[in-house]
Design a protein around this motif. Structure first.
Motif, PDB file in Angstrom:
ATOM      1  N   ALA A 155       0.830  -1.208   0.000  1.00 43.12           N
ATOM      2  CA  ALA A 155       0.000   0.000   0.000  1.00 43.12           C
ATOM      3  C   ALA A 155       0.865   1.260   0.000  1.00 43.12           C
ATOM      4  CB  ALA A 155      -0.935  -0.008   1.206  1.00 43.12           C
ATOM      5  N   ALA A 156       2.004   1.228   0.715  1.00 47.98           N
ATOM      6  CA  ALA A 156       2.912   2.379   0.723  1.00 47.98           C
ATOM      7  C   ALA A 156       3.464   2.620  -0.681  1.00 47.98           C
ATOM      8  CB  ALA A 156       4.052   2.143   1.710  1.00 47.98           C
ATOM      9  N   ASP A 157       3.806   1.544  -1.371  1.00 45.27           N
ATOM     10  CA  ASP A 157       4.307   1.660  -2.742  1.00 45.27           C
ATOM     11  C   ASP A 157       3.238   2.281  -3.645  1.00 45.27           C
ATOM     12  OD1 ASP A 157       6.215   1.212  -4.827  1.00 45.27           O
ATOM     13  OD2 ASP A 157       5.024  -0.498  -5.488  1.00 45.27           O
ATOM     14  N   ARG A 158       1.987   1.823  -3.490  1.00 45.25           N
ATOM     15  CA  ARG A 158       0.881   2.380  -4.276  1.00 45.25           C
ATOM     16  C   ARG A 158       0.706   3.866  -3.984  1.00 45.25           C
ATOM     17  NH1 ARG A 158      -2.223  -1.658  -2.694  1.00 45.25           N
ATOM     18  NH2 ARG A 158      -3.698  -0.367  -1.541  1.00 45.25           N
ATOM     19  N   ALA A 159       0.809   4.237  -2.710  1.00 47.50           N
ATOM     20  CA  ALA A 159       0.620   5.640  -2.325  1.00 47.50           C
ATOM     21  C   ALA A 159       1.696   6.526  -2.949  1.00 47.50           C
ATOM     22  CB  ALA A 159       0.646   5.773  -0.803  1.00 47.50           C
ATOM     23  N   LEU A 160       2.950   6.095  -2.911  1.00 48.19           N
ATOM     24  CA  LEU A 160       4.029   6.912  -3.475  1.00 48.19           C
ATOM     25  C   LEU A 160       3.871   7.062  -4.986  1.00 48.19           C
ATOM     26  CD1 LEU A 160       7.057   5.626  -1.387  1.00 48.19           C
ATOM     27  CD2 LEU A 160       6.015   7.888  -1.264  1.00 48.19           C
ATOM     28  N   ARG A 161       3.435   6.004  -5.648  1.00 51.17           N
ATOM     29  CA  ARG A 161       3.190   6.102  -7.100  1.00 51.17           C
ATOM     30  C   ARG A 161       2.052   7.087  -7.387  1.00 51.17           C
ATOM     31  NH1 ARG A 161       5.520   1.645  -9.962  1.00 51.17           N
ATOM     32  NH2 ARG A 161       6.394   0.117  -8.506  1.00 51.17           N
ATOM     33  N   ALA A 162       1.027   7.032  -6.539  1.00 51.39           N
ATOM     34  CA  ALA A 162      -0.123   7.927  -6.735  1.00 51.39           C
ATOM     35  C   ALA A 162       0.261   9.386  -6.496  1.00 51.39           C
ATOM     36  CB  ALA A 162      -1.257   7.510  -5.803  1.00 51.39           C
ATOM     37  N   ILE A 163       1.111   9.632  -5.490  1.00 53.79           N
ATOM     38  CA  ILE A 163       1.580  10.998  -5.217  1.00 53.79           C
ATOM     39  C   ILE A 163       2.324  11.535  -6.438  1.00 53.79           C
ATOM     40  CG2 ILE A 163       3.216  12.364  -3.839  1.00 53.79           C
ATOM     41  CD1 ILE A 163       2.515  10.373  -1.490  1.00 53.79           C
ATOM     42  N   GLU A 164       3.164  10.703  -7.026  1.00 53.76           N
ATOM     43  CA  GLU A 164       3.916  11.119  -8.213  1.00 53.76           C
ATOM     44  C   GLU A 164       2.973  11.423  -9.379  1.00 53.76           C
ATOM     45  OE1 GLU A 164       7.017  12.003 -10.870  1.00 53.76           O
ATOM     46  OE2 GLU A 164       6.812  12.089  -8.689  1.00 53.76           O
TER      47      GLU A 164
END
Length: 268
Positions: free
Chosen positions: A161-170
């Motif tokens: 989920a953290a990986d998904r969040a960082l991709r979404a922020i980008e």
């Protein structure tokens, strides 16, 4: 005014708890702080001891982000009885869920930014407690933010989920809001003796490097107790509460350096 979203794309990792811990640290430091309760569960509003009777709330602000509405949706936290300082809440509401569709218009995404612009002179720091999903409410929060802190716990699904969040922020940074950056990942509810937790923290560091913030936050009942009593962590008795308060002070230092925030005492 520096705006920080506290986010997680997975429920149950203590996102609201981290928001309350940072709010407590900012209040103790004399930073003029507004907490925006954008999670329809509205737990931040409960944990900050606010009176909602007769007031508007964040759903009203999203419907009409004019200054008069914004000011009517903000109230002082009961924490302000502890010692002087500015610690306010934009009141949460279950009705915020009506603004959490999967495909918000560009106009809707900018409504919180528009609302916060009307009160920019009043605060040094805004903390937004986001909804635990990547629908319209979180995108609205991120569009209004300078930085996002991603809360996770040391478990398999939370790492993903953290990986998904960082991709979404980008994705939001590229497509919508060039100023948006991740502040980093806060690992919450850590049990230092757990081999599984040690493994997952190493995995996070291998994946995200310096984005994994220090300190990691240990699992402590004192924070839940302070939250349940609607009191700031920094006045809660006991060694474990004070140890955790020190951890939040260290995280706030990072927020203040990044946002070039001057604390109240220094400003005066």
């Amino acid at each position: 005014m520096h705006v920080l979203s506290v986010s997680s794309l997975k429920g149950g990792v203590g996102k609201t708890t981290v928001t309350l811990g940072l709010a407590s640290a900012a209040f103790a430091r004399g930073v003029r702080t507004l907490v925006v309760d954008l999670d329809p569960q509205s737990d931040v509003s409960t944990g900050m001891d606010i009176q909602v009777a007769g007031r508007l709330n964040v759903a009203d602000v999203l419907a009409n982000p004019k200054e008069k509405v914004v000011r009517q949706a903000i109230t002082s936290s009961g924490w302000a009885k502890v010692h002087p300082g500015t610690i306010d809440v934009m009141i949460g509401s279950p009705s915020a869920i009506n603004f959490d569709g999967p495909h918000p218009s560009v106009r809707d995404v900018w409504k919180l930014e528009e609302a916060l612009a009307t009160i920019e002179a009043d605060y040094d720091l805004v903390l937004i407690d986001c909804a635990p999903s990547l629908n319209a409410l979180t995108r609205t929060a991120w569009a209004a933010s300078d930085r996002v802190i991603v809360v996770t716990e040391p478990g398999l699904f939370s790492v993903a989920a953290a990986d998904r969040a960082l991709r979404a922020i980008e994705e939001i940074r590229r497509g919508l809001s060039p100023r948006l950056q991740p502040l980093g990942i806060v690992v919450n509810r850590v049990r230092p003796q757990s081999i599984e937790h040690q493994f997952r923290i190493k995995e996070l560091r291998d994946m995200f490097g310096p984005l994994v913030l220090s300190p990691q936050l240990p699992e402590r009942t004192s924070l839940q107790q302070a939250q349940g009593a609607a009191k700031p962590l920094h006045i809660w008795p006991g060694d474990s509460a004070q140890e955790l308060a020190g951890d939040f002070d260290a995280l706030l230092d990072r927020v203040m350096r990044t946002g070039r925030i001057t604390a109240g005492e220094q400003r005066a």
